[in-house]
Design a protein around this motif. Structure first.
Motif, short mmCIF file in Angstrom:
data_model
loop_
_atom_site.label_atom_id
_atom_site.label_comp_id
_atom_site.label_asym_id
_atom_site.label_seq_id
_atom_site.Cartn_x
_atom_site.Cartn_y
_atom_site.Cartn_z
N ALA A 23 51.99 58.25 127.04
CA ALA A 23 53.29 58.60 126.81
C ALA A 23 53.72 59.52 125.88
N GLU A 24 52.82 59.86 124.90
CA GLU A 24 53.24 60.96 124.00
C GLU A 24 53.14 62.34 124.84
N GLY A 25 51.90 62.38 125.46
CA GLY A 25 51.92 63.71 126.27
C GLY A 25 53.10 63.97 127.26
N LEU A 26 53.59 62.82 128.01
CA LEU A 26 54.55 62.68 129.07
C LEU A 26 55.74 63.24 128.15
N LEU A 27 56.02 62.77 127.00
CA LEU A 27 57.17 62.83 126.05
C LEU A 27 57.51 64.58 125.87
N GLN A 28 56.18 64.96 125.35
CA GLN A 28 55.97 66.49 124.98
C GLN A 28 56.32 67.24 126.28
N GLY A 29 55.69 66.96 127.37
CA GLY A 29 56.04 67.69 128.48
C GLY A 29 57.59 67.59 129.02
N TRP A 30 57.95 66.36 128.59
CA TRP A 30 59.50 66.44 129.18
C TRP A 30 60.36 67.36 128.22
N GLN A 31 60.09 67.75 126.96
CA GLN A 31 60.81 68.45 126.15
C GLN A 31 60.84 69.94 126.90
N LEU A 32 59.74 70.34 127.43
CA LEU A 32 59.88 71.72 128.02
C LEU A 32 60.51 71.69 129.34
N ALA A 33 60.80 70.59 130.02
CA ALA A 33 61.74 70.46 131.29
C ALA A 33 63.05 69.78 131.09
N ARG A 34 63.21 69.53 129.67
CA ARG A 34 64.37 68.93 129.24
C ARG A 34 65.84 69.54 129.94
N GLU A 72 53.74 79.36 132.40
CA GLU A 72 54.92 78.91 131.57
C GLU A 72 54.54 77.62 130.62
N TRP A 73 53.58 76.86 130.81
CA TRP A 73 53.19 75.61 130.02
C TRP A 73 51.68 75.26 129.85
N LEU A 74 50.97 76.09 130.24
CA LEU A 74 49.37 75.81 130.13
C LEU A 74 48.90 76.04 128.82
N PHE A 130 51.21 64.89 129.95
CA PHE A 130 52.00 66.21 129.90
C PHE A 130 51.97 66.78 131.27
N VAL A 131 50.85 66.77 131.80
CA VAL A 131 50.76 67.38 133.20
C VAL A 131 51.78 66.47 134.27
N THR A 132 51.68 65.18 134.05
CA THR A 132 52.76 64.51 134.84
C THR A 132 53.95 64.69 134.75
N ALA A 133 54.33 65.03 133.22
CA ALA A 133 55.83 65.12 133.03
C ALA A 133 56.03 66.65 133.71
N MET A 134 55.16 67.47 133.97
CA MET A 134 55.25 68.93 134.41
C MET A 134 55.47 68.75 136.06
N ALA A 135 54.66 67.64 136.48
CA ALA A 135 54.61 67.33 137.93
C ALA A 135 56.03 66.92 138.63
N ALA A 136 56.64 66.02 137.62
CA ALA A 136 57.88 65.17 137.82
C ALA A 136 59.10 66.00 137.76
#
Length: 193
Positions: free
Chosen positions: A107-118, A42-44, A27-33
């Motif tokens: 992978a699950e966490g990254l995909l969840q995080g991606w939804q916020l930055a989509r 906003e996302w914590l 999740f954090v990696t998705a936010m960092a990317a």
């Protein structure tokens, strides 16, 4: 991962309410990317299911958790933009299960995080752009890693050696994720000029 964050994530009272260590990293990696900097405020809360009230016993625990997450974000962002990001410890291929549980959780966490930055991604890399193919490729890789059994079957149906292709996908993720982050960063900064 810091020892204080590892302690918090292994606390039985918090373990049920917080994302696991690998999911948190994803999740954090998705936010960092993400192409635009997203304020952790906003996302914590998504790391504990989006509830308004944090599950921590004290303000100090919440602050320690938030600081550790921000440090993880900083390290991830620097590695992604520097082209040095690698799979976290525990994420690997597995002879029996194709990937480790940590890989699936990441992978699950990254995909969840991606939804916020989509929305940001789709604005910076619209559907019909060549950059969209890069974004789609990265998301496809993580989707395949989240559900490797179906990925192997799908690759085999296409006539590919599923296992060999899967190993290539896993090996290419760090370079692809760094490339996507750098490209998003370039596009955002070009628009700002």
């Amino acid at each position: 991962m810091s020892s204080s964050l590892r302690e918090l994530l292994s606390n039985p009272l918090l373990a049920e309410q917080l994302l696991s260590e690998a999911q948190t990293r994803g999740f954090v990696t998705a936010m960092a990317a993400a192409p635009h900097l997203l304020d952790p405020a906003e996302w914590l809360a998504f790391l504990w299911g989006g509830e308004e009230t944090a599950p921590f016993a004290s303000q100090e625990e919440l602050e320690a958790y938030a600081n550790a997450i921000v440090n993880m974000w900083n390290e991830s962002r620097e590695a992604l933009l520097g082209g040095t990001w690698q799979w976290p410890e525990g994420c690997a291929l597995d002879d029996k299960e194709l990937v480790t549980e940590d890989t699936r959780d990441f992978a699950e966490g990254l995909l969840q995080g991606w939804q916020l930055a989509r929305d940001d991604w789709e604005t910076v890399m619209p559907e019909d752009s060549e950059n969209s193919a890069l974004l789609g490729g990265v998301l496809l890789c993580f989707s395949l890693l989240y559900d490797p059994e179906n990925a192997i079957d799908a690759l085999a149906q296409e006539g590919a050696d599923g296992l060999a292709q899967f190993e290539e996908i896993f090996a290419s993720v760090p370079m692809m994720l760094c490339g996507l982050t750098m490209r998003g960063y370039e596009l955002v900064n070009a628009d700002a000029e």
